[in-house]
Scaffold this motif. Sequence first.
Motif, mmCIF file in Angstrom:
data_model
loop_
_atom_site.group_PDB
_atom_site.id
_atom_site.type_symbol
_atom_site.label_atom_id
_atom_site.label_comp_id
_atom_site.label_asym_id
_atom_site.label_seq_id
_atom_site.Cartn_x
_atom_site.Cartn_y
_atom_site.Cartn_z
ATOM 1 N N GLU A 122 0.857 -1.186 0.000
ATOM 2 C CA GLU A 122 0.000 0.000 0.000
ATOM 3 C C GLU A 122 0.891 1.232 0.000
ATOM 4 O OE1 GLU A 122 -3.404 2.325 2.688
ATOM 5 O OE2 GLU A 122 -2.646 0.367 3.330
ATOM 6 N N ALA A 123 0.581 2.192 -0.862
ATOM 7 C CA ALA A 123 1.344 3.436 -0.916
ATOM 8 C C ALA A 123 0.895 4.358 0.216
ATOM 9 C CB ALA A 123 1.133 4.119 -2.267
ATOM 10 N N LEU A 124 1.849 4.756 1.054
ATOM 11 C CA LEU A 124 1.571 5.666 2.160
ATOM 12 C C LEU A 124 2.419 6.920 1.988
ATOM 13 C CD1 LEU A 124 1.703 3.109 5.115
ATOM 14 C CD2 LEU A 124 -0.320 3.948 3.927
ATOM 15 N N ILE A 125 1.824 8.078 2.249
ATOM 16 C CA ILE A 125 2.555 9.326 2.066
ATOM 17 C C ILE A 125 3.164 9.795 3.394
ATOM 18 C CG2 ILE A 125 0.538 10.827 2.444
ATOM 19 C CD1 ILE A 125 1.707 12.617 0.174
ATOM 20 N N ARG A 126 4.404 10.271 3.300
ATOM 21 C CA ARG A 126 5.085 10.914 4.425
ATOM 22 C C ARG A 126 5.754 12.174 3.890
ATOM 23 N NH1 ARG A 126 2.480 7.455 6.236
ATOM 24 N NH2 ARG A 126 2.983 5.865 7.791
ATOM 25 N N TRP A 127 5.828 13.194 4.727
ATOM 26 C CA TRP A 127 6.473 14.443 4.318
ATOM 27 C C TRP A 127 7.799 14.545 5.053
ATOM 28 C CZ3 TRP A 127 4.515 19.946 5.989
ATOM 29 C CH2 TRP A 127 5.343 20.926 5.424
ATOM 30 N N ASN A 128 8.904 14.365 4.312
ATOM 31 C CA ASN A 128 10.234 14.439 4.908
ATOM 32 C C ASN A 128 10.736 15.875 4.791
ATOM 33 O OD1 ASN A 128 12.638 13.812 6.076
ATOM 34 N ND2 ASN A 128 13.347 12.434 4.466
ATOM 35 N N ASN A 129 10.480 16.679 5.835
ATOM 36 C CA ASN A 129 10.798 18.103 5.827
ATOM 37 C C ASN A 129 12.152 18.335 6.504
ATOM 38 O OD1 ASN A 129 10.679 20.898 7.333
ATOM 39 N ND2 ASN A 129 9.205 21.048 5.660
ATOM 40 N N LYS A 130 12.989 19.156 5.907
ATOM 41 C CA LYS A 130 14.355 19.350 6.432
ATOM 42 C C LYS A 130 14.366 20.011 7.812
ATOM 43 C CE LYS A 130 15.167 23.783 4.076
ATOM 44 N NZ LYS A 130 16.070 24.526 3.169
ATOM 45 N N ASP A 131 13.317 20.766 8.134
ATOM 46 C CA ASP A 131 13.240 21.410 9.447
ATOM 47 C C ASP A 131 12.414 20.598 10.445
ATOM 48 O OD1 ASP A 131 14.737 23.671 8.593
ATOM 49 O OD2 ASP A 131 12.933 24.462 7.632
ATOM 50 N N LEU A 132 11.318 20.016 9.973
ATOM 51 C CA LEU A 132 10.395 19.308 10.866
ATOM 52 C C LEU A 132 10.696 17.819 10.991
ATOM 53 C CD1 LEU A 132 7.085 20.964 9.586
ATOM 54 C CD2 LEU A 132 8.406 21.607 11.613
ATOM 55 N N GLY A 133 11.525 17.306 10.090
ATOM 56 C CA GLY A 133 11.772 15.868 10.083
ATOM 57 C C GLY A 133 10.652 15.134 9.359
ATOM 58 N N MET A 134 10.384 13.898 9.753
ATOM 59 C CA MET A 134 9.349 13.086 9.106
ATOM 60 C C MET A 134 7.976 13.436 9.668
ATOM 61 S SD MET A 134 9.202 10.876 6.660
ATOM 62 C CE MET A 134 10.790 10.048 6.574
ATOM 63 N N VAL A 135 7.120 13.980 8.826
ATOM 64 C CA VAL A 135 5.795 14.428 9.249
ATOM 65 C C VAL A 135 4.754 13.410 8.773
ATOM 66 C CG1 VAL A 135 4.130 16.319 9.218
ATOM 67 C CG2 VAL A 135 6.578 16.814 8.963
ATOM 68 N N ASN A 136 3.954 12.896 9.694
ATOM 69 C CA ASN A 136 2.914 11.927 9.352
ATOM 70 C C ASN A 136 1.722 12.611 8.691
ATOM 71 O OD1 ASN A 136 4.107 9.509 10.183
ATOM 72 N ND2 ASN A 136 3.541 9.858 12.307
ATOM 73 N N PRO A 137 0.976 11.881 7.865
ATOM 74 C CA PRO A 137 -0.144 12.488 7.131
ATOM 75 C C PRO A 137 -1.235 13.059 8.028
ATOM 76 C CG PRO A 137 -0.110 10.100 6.859
ATOM 77 C CD PRO A 137 1.189 10.484 7.475
ATOM 78 N N ILE A 138 -1.373 12.515 9.239
ATOM 79 C CA ILE A 138 -2.406 13.033 10.146
ATOM 80 C C ILE A 138 -2.203 14.515 10.445
ATOM 81 C CG2 ILE A 138 -1.177 12.468 12.301
ATOM 82 C CD1 ILE A 138 -3.913 11.594 13.440
ATOM 83 N N ASN A 139 -0.960 14.992 10.269
ATOM 84 C CA ASN A 139 -0.631 16.382 10.578
ATOM 85 C C ASN A 139 -0.749 17.332 9.392
ATOM 86 O OD1 ASN A 139 0.071 15.856 13.328
ATOM 87 N ND2 ASN A 139 2.011 14.988 12.639
ATOM 88 N N PHE A 140 -0.936 16.788 8.183
ATOM 89 C CA PHE A 140 -1.027 17.704 7.043
ATOM 90 C C PHE A 140 -2.120 17.396 6.029
ATOM 91 C CE2 PHE A 140 2.169 14.562 5.679
ATOM 92 C CZ PHE A 140 1.762 14.262 4.387
ATOM 93 N N ILE A 141 -2.647 16.171 6.021
ATOM 94 C CA ILE A 141 -3.651 15.828 5.011
ATOM 95 C C ILE A 141 -4.925 16.658 5.175
ATOM 96 C CG2 ILE A 141 -5.257 14.013 4.278
ATOM 97 C CD1 ILE A 141 -2.544 13.775 2.978
ATOM 98 N N HIS A 142 -5.358 16.880 6.433
ATOM 99 C CA HIS A 142 -6.595 17.655 6.631
ATOM 100 C C HIS A 142 -6.434 19.091 6.127
ATOM 101 C CE1 HIS A 142 -4.220 18.652 10.200
ATOM 102 N NE2 HIS A 142 -4.984 19.698 10.386
ATOM 103 N N ILE A 143 -5.215 19.622 6.220
ATOM 104 C CA ILE A 143 -4.955 20.971 5.698
ATOM 105 C C ILE A 143 -5.001 20.943 4.172
ATOM 106 C CG2 ILE A 143 -3.269 22.855 5.562
ATOM 107 C CD1 ILE A 143 -2.180 21.876 8.280
ATOM 108 N N ALA A 144 -4.415 19.889 3.599
ATOM 109 C CA ALA A 144 -4.433 19.742 2.142
ATOM 110 C C ALA A 144 -5.860 19.640 1.621
ATOM 111 C CB ALA A 144 -3.622 18.515 1.740
ATOM 112 N N GLU A 145 -6.730 18.940 2.378
ATOM 113 C CA GLU A 145 -8.124 18.804 1.958
ATOM 114 C C GLU A 145 -8.854 20.142 2.016
ATOM 115 O OE1 GLU A 145 -8.979 14.133 3.144
ATOM 116 O OE2 GLU A 145 -9.411 15.696 4.603
ATOM 117 N N LYS A 146 -8.586 20.925 3.049
ATOM 118 C CA LYS A 146 -9.256 22.223 3.201
ATOM 119 C C LYS A 146 -8.815 23.216 2.138
ATOM 120 C CE LYS A 146 -10.228 22.100 8.197
ATOM 121 N NZ LYS A 146 -9.898 22.690 9.514
ATOM 122 N N THR A 147 -7.555 23.148 1.729
ATOM 123 C CA THR A 147 -7.010 24.126 0.781
ATOM 124 C C THR A 147 -7.119 23.690 -0.676
ATOM 125 O OG1 THR A 147 -4.812 23.147 0.999
ATOM 126 C CG2 THR A 147 -5.354 24.973 2.485
ATOM 127 N N GLY A 148 -7.513 22.447 -0.897
ATOM 128 C CA GLY A 148 -7.594 21.937 -2.257
ATOM 129 C C GLY A 148 -6.298 21.323 -2.756
#
Length: 221
Positions: free
Chosen positions: A3-29
């Motif tokens: 299963e393909a799972l998304i993670r955001w590897n940010n140079k400042d924040l480190g590995m960010v799980n989708p629970i922390n950014f997907i809802h924002i992505a949904e609200k902003t389109g």
Amino acid sequence: GLEALIRWNNKDLGMVNPINFIHIAEKTGLILPIGEWVLKTACRQNKKWQEAGILNVPIAVNISVNQFQNRKIIEDILVILQEIGLNPKDLEIEITENIIMKETEYIIESLKQLKQLGIKIAIDDFGTEYSSLNYIKQLPVDKIKIDISFVRGININHKDEAIIKVIIALAKNLELKVIAEGVETKDQLEFLRKEGCDEIQGYYYYKPMPAKQIEEIMKKA
């Protein structure tokens, strides 16, 4: 299977799980370009592995409510498959139950079109939202996934175990495959095996990992 799972590897924040950014992505389109990128990346990786003789199984990709509300979703998926040269049977689409509640007839028709293409369809997190037997009998699905919240109750809460048994029995009677999410212990594995669950996914075998690590495991196998 994978299963393909998304993670955001940010140079400042480190590995960010989708629970922390997907809802924002949904609200902003932003979920639309993100979703398209995930689908393309998973299909491209699958094709690459097939050509290298490393792997030859479907890869599951989650499709959000927002993506399904895009009336070009079928066309977009077909274009991606054609561009990459991936057989539709090597793609599995995962949807959550709440998608079905949005413009039900359109969703059912869209899923039927995907099914006709040869794409496999699974209902994710089954039993946690708007479970309706009426919808289940109409949907052209291949698989239902038992939510992790029930799996965690194995050997702890007999009600969770009873719900799992019912979901497995329902799937079998509807001639669907059933997969349990979030399996982390041998007790959970043995219970699910005993009850006739077809597949499991979870930390008991592997944690989420990047493509290179998966390649190493498959080459050893």
